[in-house]
Motif scaffolding. Structure first.
Motif, PDB file in Angstrom:
ATOM      1  N   MET A  91     -33.282 100.621 119.323  1.00 25.70           N
ATOM      2  CA  MET A  91     -32.845 100.307 120.682  1.00 25.70           C
ATOM      3  C   MET A  91     -34.063  99.995 121.551  1.00 25.70           C
ATOM      4  O   MET A  91     -35.081 100.675 121.477  1.00 25.70           O
ATOM      5  CB  MET A  91     -32.080 101.500 121.242  1.00 25.70           C
ATOM      6  N   ASN A  92     -33.948  98.956 122.349  1.00 29.35           N
ATOM      7  CA  ASN A  92     -35.037  98.542 123.229  1.00 29.35           C
ATOM      8  C   ASN A  92     -35.075  99.407 124.485  1.00 29.35           C
ATOM      9  O   ASN A  92     -34.033  99.789 125.007  1.00 29.35           O
ATOM     10  CB  ASN A  92     -34.862  97.076 123.634  1.00 29.35           C
ATOM     11  N   PRO A  93     -36.286  99.673 124.988  1.00 32.22           N
ATOM     12  CA  PRO A  93     -36.376 100.430 126.238  1.00 32.22           C
ATOM     13  C   PRO A  93     -35.840  99.598 127.402  1.00 32.22           C
ATOM     14  O   PRO A  93     -35.839  98.362 127.342  1.00 32.22           O
ATOM     15  CB  PRO A  93     -37.881 100.684 126.392  1.00 32.22           C
ATOM     16  N   PRO A  94     -35.384 100.247 128.453  1.00 36.56           N
ATOM     17  CA  PRO A  94     -34.862  99.497 129.599  1.00 36.56           C
ATOM     18  C   PRO A  94     -35.960  98.678 130.264  1.00 36.56           C
ATOM     19  O   PRO A  94     -37.144  99.029 130.188  1.00 36.56           O
ATOM     20  CB  PRO A  94     -34.351 100.590 130.541  1.00 36.56           C
TER      21      PRO A  94
END
Length: 59
Positions: A1-4
């Motif tokens: 999952m990519n960081p915001p």
């Protein structure tokens, strides 16, 4: 999952006569709507819109 994608806010929160922040170059609507934007919209602002706006404002 990519960081915001974090806000481009620089802490210089003052809108110019055209309604753009003098620190991050976002409009008042973009600032207000940041939390509701999806990552694709945020990335487009960060990579395309804001650099173009900054260049125009720099002269």
């Amino acid at each position: 999952m990519n960081p915001p994608i974090l806000s481009p806010c620089t802490g210089i929160c003052s809108l110019d006569a055209q309604g753009c922040c003098e620190g991050c170059y976002r409009t008042g609507d973009e600032i207000a709507g940041w939390a509701l934007m999806d990552d694709a919209t945020r990335r487009h602002l960060m990579d395309v819109v804001l650099p173009q706006r900054e260049a125009r404002m720099a002269g």
